[in-house]
Design a protein around this motif. Sequence first.
Motif, PDB file in Angstrom:
ATOM      1  N   GLU A   1       0.843  -1.194   0.000  1.00 18.36           N
ATOM      2  CA  GLU A   1       0.000   0.000   0.000  1.00 18.36           C
ATOM      3  C   GLU A   1       0.883   1.251   0.000  1.00 18.36           C
ATOM      4  N   ASP A   2       0.472   2.273  -0.736  1.00 16.32           N
ATOM      5  CA  ASP A   2       1.268   3.495  -0.884  1.00 16.32           C
ATOM      6  C   ASP A   2       1.654   4.132   0.447  1.00 16.32           C
TER       7      ASP A   2
ATOM      8  N   THR B   1       3.639  -1.379  -6.410  1.00 13.66           N
ATOM      9  CA  THR B   1       2.566  -0.564  -5.857  1.00 13.66           C
ATOM     10  C   THR B   1       1.290  -1.394  -5.865  1.00 13.66           C
TER      11      THR B   1
ATOM     12  N   ASN C   1      -2.179  -2.215  -6.648  1.00 14.23           N
ATOM     13  CA  ASN C   1      -3.275  -1.823  -7.537  1.00 14.23           C
ATOM     14  C   ASN C   1      -3.978  -3.064  -8.049  1.00 14.23           C
ATOM     15  N   ASN C   2      -5.139  -2.855  -8.591  1.00 17.78           N
ATOM     16  CA  ASN C   2      -5.984  -3.953  -9.038  1.00 17.78           C
ATOM     17  C   ASN C   2      -5.332  -4.773 -10.147  1.00 17.78           C
ATOM     18  N   ASN C   3      -4.473  -4.173 -10.931  1.00 20.31           N
ATOM     19  CA  ASN C   3      -3.884  -4.854 -12.079  1.00 20.31           C
ATOM     20  C   ASN C   3      -2.810  -5.863 -11.710  1.00 20.31           C
ATOM     21  N   ASN C   4      -2.190  -5.727 -10.564  1.00 18.34           N
ATOM     22  CA  ASN C   4      -1.089  -6.633 -10.241  1.00 18.34           C
ATOM     23  C   ASN C   4      -1.387  -7.618  -9.118  1.00 18.34           C
TER      24      ASN C   4
ATOM     25  N   MET D   1      -9.073   1.984  -2.514  1.00 23.20           N
ATOM     26  CA  MET D   1      -9.049   1.914  -3.965  1.00 23.20           C
ATOM     27  C   MET D   1     -10.436   1.636  -4.530  1.00 23.20           C
TER      28      MET D   1
END
Length: 80
Positions: free
Chosen positions: A8-9, A27, A29-32, A49
Amino acid sequence: MKRKIAVEDSLSNLAKELKKDGFEVATLNNNNLQNVDAVVLSGEDNNMMNMSDIQTKAQVINAKGLSAQELKERLNNQLV
């Protein structure tokens, strides 16, 4: 083999320490989420998110109250 960890950032200080110890840090995110071994969250009770239906097979670790060393130990123990 390097372990890939999504962080998380808000946990950039822990991310830096993980990188120093050889973890590959991404980072969050939903894509990784399908391509990481673990996800490290701050433990805050919010949907930062706006994702409530995310599924991942990765280990999810709540880093709230953990030092960098404790987090690294937990990752090393859980990612066998």
